[in-house]
Design an enzyme around this catalytic site. Structure first.
Site, short mmCIF file in Angstrom:
data_model
loop_
_atom_site.label_atom_id
_atom_site.label_comp_id
_atom_site.label_asym_id
_atom_site.label_seq_id
_atom_site.Cartn_x
_atom_site.Cartn_y
_atom_site.Cartn_z
N HIS A 64 0.63 -1.14 -0.01
CA HIS A 64 0.10 -0.07 0.22
C HIS A 64 0.79 1.32 -0.07
O HIS A 64 1.79 1.40 0.56
CB HIS A 64 -1.07 -0.02 1.12
CG HIS A 64 -0.75 0.19 2.52
ND1 HIS A 64 -0.33 1.07 3.25
CD2 HIS A 64 -0.19 -0.83 3.34
CE1 HIS A 64 -0.03 1.03 4.49
NE2 HIS A 64 -0.04 -0.46 4.61
N ASP A 166 5.52 1.89 7.04
CA ASP A 166 4.34 1.05 6.73
C ASP A 166 3.53 1.80 5.97
O ASP A 166 2.98 2.95 5.99
CB ASP A 166 3.58 1.02 8.06
CG ASP A 166 2.07 0.43 8.02
OD1 ASP A 166 1.49 0.03 6.66
OD2 ASP A 166 1.35 0.49 8.93
N GLU A 196 -5.23 1.63 2.49
CA GLU A 196 -5.18 0.31 3.29
C GLU A 196 -5.19 0.88 4.44
O GLU A 196 -5.88 0.12 5.43
CB GLU A 196 -3.74 -0.32 2.92
CG GLU A 196 -3.67 -1.49 3.98
CD GLU A 196 -3.09 -1.61 5.28
OE1 GLU A 196 -3.41 -2.59 6.06
OE2 GLU A 196 -2.84 -0.61 5.66
N GLU A 197 -4.71 1.97 5.08
CA GLU A 197 -4.76 2.42 6.34
C GLU A 197 -6.46 2.94 6.78
O GLU A 197 -6.74 3.08 8.08
CB GLU A 197 -3.89 3.47 6.80
CG GLU A 197 -2.54 3.02 6.60
CD GLU A 197 -1.88 2.18 7.63
OE1 GLU A 197 -2.66 1.69 8.60
OE2 GLU A 197 -0.86 1.73 7.61
N ASP A 219 3.69 -6.17 3.52
CA ASP A 219 3.58 -5.23 4.39
C ASP A 219 4.28 -5.27 5.65
O ASP A 219 5.17 -6.13 5.99
CB ASP A 219 1.88 -5.14 4.74
CG ASP A 219 1.40 -3.87 5.24
OD1 ASP A 219 2.06 -2.90 5.87
OD2 ASP A 219 0.15 -3.66 5.14
N HIS A 306 3.33 2.76 13.42
CA HIS A 306 2.31 3.95 13.29
C HIS A 306 2.73 5.02 14.29
O HIS A 306 1.95 5.98 14.77
CB HIS A 306 0.74 3.68 13.78
CG HIS A 306 0.01 2.79 12.92
ND1 HIS A 306 -1.14 2.38 12.72
CD2 HIS A 306 0.57 2.18 11.62
CE1 HIS A 306 -1.73 1.71 11.71
NE2 HIS A 306 -0.39 1.65 10.65
#
Ligand code: CO
Ligand code: ZN
Length: 334
Positions: A64, A166, A196-197, A219, A306
């Site tokens: 992603h 990420d 994606e998130e 990922d 994150h």
């Protein structure tokens, strides 16, 4: 892994729903190395290389493009912003950090009108008591402007630190694959997906369009090699990519898991197995596209996912690249 290309990917601007900057970077990097590419209606970038194998399969490899971010919900009369997360940002991480709204930088502050409120807000930090103090002309921003963590990648020995790992590390692996594999045995479709998130919309429509025989999401996953890490997970940095068996959103197709293990073992590439009690990837959308696509994920163990300082080991990314190279170059029996 080509560090120049990785750096370009890590410093491109691509919050969920606003991936144009990252997409343009990837197109520039791959366009001379593929048989074709297109941008679909939701903003996915799909690039392919035709295979020359007699019994070739159509292989979707996905990463992603988007990263977690924030969106402006309100601008007050003095120009201070209020924001909402786009993807999984927890407010505690934001206080005192810098945000970048596509070139315009702000610092996150917290309401602290008296001692009691300060202590209470520290304990119970929410997006209601945070604001963004923009350091330059705020007139270019409005409700709906998107931002990301403002942080540059650093490289220390084999480790890389960046808020965008990420999933730009996944994008980098697919870029290297497209640049370095001349003619694959199988038809290789690289899906650089959007959102994606946020919603997995990119993976859902991308898998429908490509209609592959199998699909693998590349990922990041969590890493347990830190003090008091999650007790029930096994993945660590530096021991190779993790073949995902399960996370909270999907169980990988057992045949694809066995295929990945077999490819790694035959080519003597170190790997780990992953069961993640939380989280999910684009594989969740792949496996339910069309009549169901055999799907799995290949994960790069990452610390502090994150946050502004995600940490990966480049050796794991290189080994993931080796696994995928072998996969697209060999006949697949599924
Ligand atoms: Co994520
Ligand atoms: Zn991800």
């Amino acid at each position: 892994m080509n560090l120049e290309r990785l750096k370009m990917l890590l410093t491109s601007f691509g919050p969920s729903g606003r991936e144009e900057g990252t997409r343009k970077t990837i197109i520039d990097l791959i366009k001379d190395h593929v048989d074709g590419y297109k941008v679909d209606k939701v903003g996915n970038l799909i690039a392919w290389k035709n295979g020359n194998g007699k019994n070739k399969k159509k292989v979707l490899l996905g990463a992603h493009m988007d990263q977690i971010g924030v969106v402006v919900t309100h601008v007050d009369e003095k120009g201070f912003l209020r924001i909402e997360p786009v993807g999984g940002i927890i407010p505690q991480i934001l206080y005192g950090s810098r945000l970048n709204f596509n070139g315009i930088v702000g610092v996150v502050g917290m309401e602290e009108e008296d001692g009691e409120t300060f202590k209470k807000n520290l304990r119970e930090m929410t997006f209601d008591n945070l604001y963004v103090d923009v350091l330059q002309d705020v007139s270019k921003l409005s409700v709906g402007s998107f931002g990301i963590y403002d942080s540059y990648p650093i490289f220390k020995e084999d480790l890389v630190v960046s808020p965008a790992l990420d999933d730009r590390i996944g994008c980098a692996i697919l870029v290297e694959l497209l640049v370095n594999v001349d003619t694959p045995y199988n038809d290789l479709y690289a899906l650089f997906s959007v959102q994606e998130e946020h919603s997995l919309v990119g993976a859902a429509v991308g898998a429908f369009e490509i209609d592959p025989d199998l699909a693998i999401a590349v990922d990041v996953t969590d890493s347990a090699d830190v003090p008091k890490a999650h007790k029930r997970i096994s993945m660590v940095l530096g021991k190779g990519p993790a073949i995902k068996v399960m996370d909270s959103m999907s169980v990988s197709n057992p045949k694809v898991v066995e295929l990945l293990k077999d490819v790694a073992e035959r080519n003597k590439i170190e790997y780990q197995l992953e069961v993640l009690p939380f989280g999910g990837t684009d594989a969740y959308a792949f496996e339910r596209a069309r009549k169901g696509i055999p799907s799995a994920a290949l994960s790069i163990p990452t610390r502090y996912i994150h946050t502004p300082s995600e940490v990966c080991d480049l050796n794991d990314a290189d080994k993931a690249l080796e696994v995928l190279k072998s996969l697209v170059k060999e006949e697949i029996d599924l």
